[in-house]
Design an enzyme around this catalytic site. Structure first.
Site, PDB file in Angstrom:
ATOM      1  N   LYS A  57       0.827  -1.210   0.000  1.00 56.72           N
ATOM      2  CA  LYS A  57       0.000   0.000   0.000  1.00 56.72           C
ATOM      3  C   LYS A  57       0.862   1.261   0.000  1.00 56.72           C
ATOM      4  O   LYS A  57       0.592   2.219  -0.731  1.00 56.72           O
ATOM      5  CB  LYS A  57      -0.933  -0.004   1.221  1.00 56.72           C
ATOM      6  CG  LYS A  57      -2.031  -1.051   1.162  1.00 56.72           C
ATOM      7  CD  LYS A  57      -2.825  -1.091   2.466  1.00 56.72           C
ATOM      8  CE  LYS A  57      -3.863  -2.200   2.445  1.00 56.72           C
ATOM      9  NZ  LYS A  57      -4.606  -2.322   3.714  1.00 56.72           N
ATOM     10  N   GLN A 101      -5.633  -1.849   8.653  1.00 59.18           N
ATOM     11  CA  GLN A 101      -5.132  -3.126   8.140  1.00 59.18           C
ATOM     12  C   GLN A 101      -5.780  -4.275   8.907  1.00 59.18           C
ATOM     13  O   GLN A 101      -5.694  -4.340  10.127  1.00 59.18           O
ATOM     14  CB  GLN A 101      -3.610  -3.183   8.278  1.00 59.18           C
ATOM     15  CG  GLN A 101      -2.993  -4.470   7.753  1.00 59.18           C
ATOM     16  CD  GLN A 101      -3.219  -4.670   6.268  1.00 59.18           C
ATOM     17  OE1 GLN A 101      -3.190  -3.721   5.494  1.00 59.18           O
ATOM     18  NE2 GLN A 101      -3.465  -5.895   5.877  1.00 59.18           N
ATOM     19  N   ASP A 124     -12.072   2.719   2.641  1.00 63.71           N
ATOM     20  CA  ASP A 124     -12.383   1.310   2.383  1.00 63.71           C
ATOM     21  C   ASP A 124     -13.830   1.149   1.927  1.00 63.71           C
ATOM     22  O   ASP A 124     -14.172   0.147   1.306  1.00 63.71           O
ATOM     23  CB  ASP A 124     -12.186   0.475   3.649  1.00 63.71           C
ATOM     24  CG  ASP A 124     -10.729   0.346   4.036  1.00 63.71           C
ATOM     25  OD1 ASP A 124      -9.925   0.011   3.164  1.00 63.71           O
ATOM     26  OD2 ASP A 124     -10.393   0.595   5.199  1.00 63.71           O
TER      27      ASP A 124
END
Length: 311
Positions: A57, A101, A124
């Site tokens: 990421k 995460q 997200d």
């Protein structure tokens, strides 16, 4: 159809095109406003697999010009302290996207953490209000969940028509019980069905209680496979010429590989290639696009803040 081969939808190539588009937009923000998007990546614990994903990421952010902030917390951090940290990041004006995460330790309620993230920074797309708005006519969520958004983008950029088509989503649950680190199935079923409906498809679910799933899938012009079952969807289940998006990321033993395992999907790829019109490979299909959608959501969040501040 003996010599027929499906068009392989190259998720890596499409993701790279999108990353280039994002990088151009980031440069424009920097040139016009002297600001760039920022993404916070919150890591609880130091699991090797989690760290690998975090590095991917961070590398992706660097490639497109997004500033990444890694926040490392102890495996034993309390739920309350994690929520306090989330609130601090919500208030940080340099951060436009907040990524947690997964997985989180068992003593932390993931739903409470997602709810604590500001909807303006929930890149997200997991915030309950985002999912709620997705289900409402005339309402647009702040962010679409990344993996479902990736599925739609893969279809559209490959020239697949969605409007007026029959679509089947295999695997209804939001979370299907596989390890997070190896599963794009998470948060797929309901959100992707809603996106397909909004795009004009007629959508049917196939799940564990569905009788004769083969006959239902066989009628679909578009198949989204997110069951978490290795090679569940056989070539004989697929309508000739259908578009098949395989979200599955299942780990199977492979003594011939250095790692000792390989990643395969929910669709029997070799069989399906002889029938489908389009198909995504595993790996190299939905996975790279999901990362690209996370970057795109972060860019969109930054644009709302940066551009609106100058109006």
């Amino acid at each position: 159809m003996a010599d027929h081969k499906a068009f392989i939808i190259d998720g890596r190539a499409i993701a790279q095109i999108i990353r280039s588009e994002i990088a151009e937009e980031v440069r424009r923000l920097s040139d016009n406003y002297s600001k760039v998007p920022g993404m916070a990546i919150v890591v609880v614990g130091n699991g090797k697999d989690s760290q690998n994903y975090v590095e991917l990421k961070k590398s992706a952010c660097e490639e497109v010009g997004i500033k990444s902030f890694e926040i490392d917390l102890s495996q034993h951090v309390s739920e309350v302290d994690l929520i306090v940290k989330v609130h601090e990041l919500n208030a940080n004006p340099h951060i436009h996207g907040l990524n947690i995460q997964l997985p989180l330790p068992e003593h932390i309620n993931e739903e409470k953490i997602f709810e604590a993230i500001s909807i303006e920074k929930s890149v997200d797309g997991f915030h309950p209000l985002n999912i709620g708005k997705l289900a409402m006519t005339g309402k647009d969520p702040h962010f679409l969940p990344c993996a479902p958004k990736a599925c739609i983008e893969l279809l559209l950029r490959s020239g697949v028509t969605i409007t007026g088509k029959k679509a089947v989503v295999v695997g209804l649950n939001n979370i299907l019980g596989l390890p997070y680190l190896f599963s794009q199935q998470n948060f797929i079923g309901l959100p992707i069905s809603l996106l397909l409906l909004k795009a004009g498809a007629t959508v049917t679910f196939v799940h564990s209680d569905t009788p004769d799933p083969k006959s239902i899938i066989r009628e679909a012009d578009i198949v989204i496979a997110a069951s978490g079952q290795t090679n569940m969807v056989k070539g004989s289940w697929i309508k000739p010429g259908a578009a098949v998006i395989d979200v599955g990321t299942n780990i199977v033993d492979d003594p011939s590989s250095e790692s000792g395992y390989m990643v395969v999907g929910d669709v029997d790829f070799e069989e399906a290639c002889n029938v489908a019109g389009w198909i995504t490979p595993v790996p190299g299909g939905v996975g790279p696009m999901t990362f690209a959608m996370l970057l795109k959501n972060t860019l969109d969040g930054a644009k709302r803040v940066i551009e609106c501040a100058r109006r």
